[in-house]
Write a protein that holds these residues in place. Structure first.
Motif, PDB file in Angstrom:
ATOM      1  N   LEU A  38      -3.562   0.139  -6.292  1.00 54.69           N
ATOM      2  CA  LEU A  38      -2.589   1.228  -6.413  1.00 54.69           C
ATOM      3  C   LEU A  38      -1.600   0.963  -7.542  1.00 54.69           C
ATOM      4  O   LEU A  38      -1.260   1.857  -8.313  1.00 54.69           O
ATOM      5  CB  LEU A  38      -1.842   1.388  -5.082  1.00 54.69           C
ATOM      6  CG  LEU A  38      -0.808   2.500  -5.002  1.00 54.69           C
ATOM      7  CD1 LEU A  38      -1.433   3.855  -5.264  1.00 54.69           C
ATOM      8  CD2 LEU A  38      -0.135   2.497  -3.628  1.00 54.69           C
ATOM      9  N   THR A  42      -9.070   4.863  -2.026  1.00 58.05           N
ATOM     10  CA  THR A  42      -8.484   3.974  -1.039  1.00 58.05           C
ATOM     11  C   THR A  42      -8.991   2.556  -1.254  1.00 58.05           C
ATOM     12  O   THR A  42     -10.177   2.352  -1.455  1.00 58.05           O
ATOM     13  CB  THR A  42      -8.876   4.444   0.375  1.00 58.05           C
ATOM     14  OG1 THR A  42      -8.465   5.786   0.491  1.00 58.05           O
ATOM     15  CG2 THR A  42      -8.210   3.602   1.429  1.00 58.05           C
ATOM     16  N   HIS A  45       0.810  -1.207   0.000  1.00 57.36           N
ATOM     17  CA  HIS A  45       0.000   0.000   0.000  1.00 57.36           C
ATOM     18  C   HIS A  45       0.845   1.259   0.000  1.00 57.36           C
ATOM     19  O   HIS A  45       0.328   2.343  -0.117  1.00 57.36           O
ATOM     20  CB  HIS A  45      -0.948  -0.003   1.196  1.00 57.36           C
ATOM     21  CG  HIS A  45      -2.036  -1.009   1.062  1.00 57.36           C
ATOM     22  ND1 HIS A  45      -2.896  -1.024  -0.017  1.00 57.36           N
ATOM     23  CD2 HIS A  45      -2.383  -2.052   1.827  1.00 57.36           C
ATOM     24  CE1 HIS A  45      -3.737  -2.019   0.123  1.00 57.36           C
ATOM     25  NE2 HIS A  45      -3.452  -2.667   1.219  1.00 57.36           N
ATOM     26  N   TRP A  47      -3.158   1.593 -10.873  1.00 59.28           N
ATOM     27  CA  TRP A  47      -3.381   3.028 -11.074  1.00 59.28           C
ATOM     28  C   TRP A  47      -2.083   3.720 -11.493  1.00 59.28           C
ATOM     29  O   TRP A  47      -2.066   4.491 -12.450  1.00 59.28           O
ATOM     30  CB  TRP A  47      -3.925   3.646  -9.778  1.00 59.28           C
ATOM     31  CG  TRP A  47      -4.239   5.100  -9.904  1.00 59.28           C
ATOM     32  CD1 TRP A  47      -5.164   5.672 -10.729  1.00 59.28           C
ATOM     33  CD2 TRP A  47      -3.620   6.174  -9.184  1.00 59.28           C
ATOM     34  NE1 TRP A  47      -5.158   7.037 -10.558  1.00 59.28           N
ATOM     35  CE2 TRP A  47      -4.228   7.374  -9.623  1.00 59.28           C
ATOM     36  CE3 TRP A  47      -2.622   6.243  -8.207  1.00 59.28           C
ATOM     37  CZ2 TRP A  47      -3.875   8.619  -9.124  1.00 59.28           C
ATOM     38  CZ3 TRP A  47      -2.279   7.488  -7.710  1.00 59.28           C
ATOM     39  CH2 TRP A  47      -2.890   8.657  -8.160  1.00 59.28           C
ATOM     40  N   LEU A  48      -1.000   3.411 -10.810  1.00 61.34           N
ATOM     41  CA  LEU A  48       0.283   4.040 -11.145  1.00 61.34           C
ATOM     42  C   LEU A  48       0.742   3.636 -12.549  1.00 61.34           C
ATOM     43  O   LEU A  48       1.214   4.454 -13.329  1.00 61.34           O
ATOM     44  CB  LEU A  48       1.350   3.662 -10.112  1.00 61.34           C
ATOM     45  CG  LEU A  48       1.166   4.287  -8.722  1.00 61.34           C
ATOM     46  CD1 LEU A  48       2.115   3.665  -7.706  1.00 61.34           C
ATOM     47  CD2 LEU A  48       1.369   5.801  -8.784  1.00 61.34           C
ATOM     48  N   ILE A  62       3.442   3.839  -1.568  1.00 60.01           N
ATOM     49  CA  ILE A  62       3.858   4.267  -2.906  1.00 60.01           C
ATOM     50  C   ILE A  62       5.281   3.763  -3.196  1.00 60.01           C
ATOM     51  O   ILE A  62       5.559   3.224  -4.265  1.00 60.01           O
ATOM     52  CB  ILE A  62       3.848   5.805  -3.000  1.00 60.01           C
ATOM     53  CG1 ILE A  62       2.475   6.363  -2.633  1.00 60.01           C
ATOM     54  CG2 ILE A  62       4.309   6.263  -4.370  1.00 60.01           C
ATOM     55  CD1 ILE A  62       1.433   6.256  -3.663  1.00 60.01           C
ATOM     56  N   TRP A  66      -7.479   8.703  -6.898  1.00 61.07           N
ATOM     57  CA  TRP A  66      -7.206   7.357  -6.437  1.00 61.07           C
ATOM     58  C   TRP A  66      -8.096   7.056  -5.249  1.00 61.07           C
ATOM     59  O   TRP A  66      -8.162   7.828  -4.304  1.00 61.07           O
ATOM     60  CB  TRP A  66      -5.736   7.208  -6.049  1.00 61.07           C
ATOM     61  CG  TRP A  66      -5.481   5.832  -5.571  1.00 61.07           C
ATOM     62  CD1 TRP A  66      -5.384   4.709  -6.326  1.00 61.07           C
ATOM     63  CD2 TRP A  66      -5.354   5.400  -4.215  1.00 61.07           C
ATOM     64  NE1 TRP A  66      -5.207   3.610  -5.531  1.00 61.07           N
ATOM     65  CE2 TRP A  66      -5.188   4.018  -4.243  1.00 61.07           C
ATOM     66  CE3 TRP A  66      -5.380   6.068  -2.983  1.00 61.07           C
ATOM     67  CZ2 TRP A  66      -5.032   3.261  -3.084  1.00 61.07           C
ATOM     68  CZ3 TRP A  66      -5.228   5.320  -1.837  1.00 61.07           C
ATOM     69  CH2 TRP A  66      -5.052   3.936  -1.888  1.00 61.07           C
TER      70      TRP A  66
END
Lengths: 169, 264
Positions: free
Chosen positions: A51, A47, A4, A54-55, A6, A45
């Motif tokens: 992730l 929660t 979670h 998405w990146l 980054i 984004w």
């Protein structure tokens, strides 16, 4: 437990970008731009949503934009580069060979293959990242695998005796 | 599973095997049915995949360049803040986020003009107008749009000219929606555009956009407008208001709005 943070995703983004662009500097620039853009779009984004996907989606957008903006010459450059680099004795560096062949794949095929194989991404996630239907992911994947194999074959034959790769009937 | 005549093996099965996407039992059963040619192809793909996975494998351990590290940290801060907001708000997060933003991104909603025409009020009115425009044109069978998707280039040029900004048409094919076309509509401060999309089930969504007073700085979060004839998610970005309306569940509509926003 999924990642979670980054920062946990940055090495994978760098590596993917490195192989996708074939250039260490361009790759880090692309990742930097991606993180900057994520900073501007962070409200989008949600929660708990994926992730990583998405990146990668943001990065893919930027990559496409860069390619659209660039002159069509890089493809040519890569080919000439390939000719030039073919000089060193064959089989010295398998990885280099593989990277060179990858760069000769059409970019959209390369992206699919790298997401699926290098990143071990489920097909549905790859489809989301590239914003294409899963069916298109599968057909590009098929073309990429076949084409890469063709490109690799001369090199493989020149190197170690082919085992599993090529068995003549 | 217990079929007496199993379906023939196709390429996608081989990919799924090579990528380890099948349950072990299923994979084993499939492997046993492979012919010589498929076995050979699978082996080649597996080897290829293995070799790809070794490329720059060492980068996972490399220290990150400083700019990447600090940008990642900045992003993390923002993400943490958002996580907090979501936790408080739960399903009402979009609403909470809207108010939370007043505090977080204070400057992004410039202080109100005179009288009652605050930017927030005009954005809400914008969303209401979007929802009404959706309700008016969505049921149209013969004339849902003025310019159909077949003349996409003309549509974009025309509406870009009328709205005074170069527009891009978001592609929502991956989400199952195809462009139907678009039309020009009157708004408070001039022209507005509506793009209509439709999915295989015949559901229609519309993207409504145009210049909006007080929307001249930065961008805002998505807000949900739930009081209109259909729900709409709306947001402001660089002087323009955008609203995506459709008779869908919030989650689905928000996912579409996200896809639209990313492409603009």
């Amino acid at each position: 437990m999924e990642h979670h943070r980054i920062i946990d995703h940055v090495p994978a983004l760098r590596r993917y970008a490195r192989v996708l662009t074939g250039d260490a500097w361009a790759a880090d620039d692309l990742v930097q731009d991606t993180l900057e853009r994520a900073c501007r779009k962070w409200l989008l984004w949600r929660t708990g949503s994926n992730l990583r996907a998405w990146l990668f989606t943001l990065m893919h957008h930027l990559y496409l934009n860069q390619r659209r903006g660039a002159l069509p010459s890089p493809t040519l450059d890569i080919d000439t580069l390939h000719e030039g680099l073919a000089a060193p004795p064959s089989g010295t560096d398998d990885a280099l060979d593989l990277e060179r062949c990858l760069l000769r794949l059409p970019a959209e095929q390369r992206a699919v293959l790298l997401l699926v194989a290098l990143e071990d991404m489920p097909y549905a996630d790859a489809a989301r990242v590239l914003q294409i239907p899963v069916g298109t992911v599968m057909s590009r994947l098929a073309r990429a695998r076949v084409r890469l194999r063709e490109l690799m074959e001369p090199a493989t034959q020149a190197a170690a005796p082919p085992t599993a790769l090529r068995r003549l009937k | 599973m217990h079929d007496s005549t199993p379906r023939p093996i196709n390429d996608n099965d081989l990919h799924a095997l090579a990528d380890g996407r099948l349950a072990p039992q299923h994979a084993q059963a499939l492997r046993e049915r492979l012919g010589a040619e498929d076995t050979e192809r699978l082996a080649a793909w597996e080897l290829q995949r293995e070799r790809l996975r070794t490329l720059h494998a060492g980068m996972a351990q490399e220290p990150l360049p400083e700019p990447l590290r600090s940008t990642a940290a900045r992003l993390q801060e923002r993400q943490d803040r958002q996580t907090l907001l979501w936790r408080w708000g739960g399903m009402a997060a979009s609403v909470l986020l809207a108010f939370g933003l007043g505090w977080t991104l204070h400057g992004q909603w410039p202080p109100g003009h005179t009288g009652s025409a605050t930017p927030l009020a005009s954005a809400q009115r914008f969303a209401q107008q979007a929802a009404v425009a959706h309700a008016v044109y969505q049921p149209e069978q013969r004339h849902p749009v003025e310019v159909a998707a077949a003349q996409q280039e003309h549509l974009v040029q025309w509406l870009s000219k009328r709205l005074g900004r170069s527009l891009t048409l978001p592609v929502l094919t991956a989400q199952g929606f195809e462009l139907v076309g678009g039309r020009l509509l009157p708004g408070e401060n001039g022209a507005r555009a509506q793009f209509m999309y439709q999915n295989a089930a015949g559901q229609r969504i519309t993207l409504y956009l145009g210049a909006l007073d007080g929307a001249d700085t930065g961008e805002t979060a998505f807000r949900l407008h739930a009081d209109g004839p259909v729900p709409a998610f709306y947001w402001l970005d660089q002087g323009f208001g955008y609203a995506l309306s459709g008779p869908l569940a919030r989650e689905a509509l928000l996912a579409l709005a996200t896809a639209v926003h990313q492409q603009l």
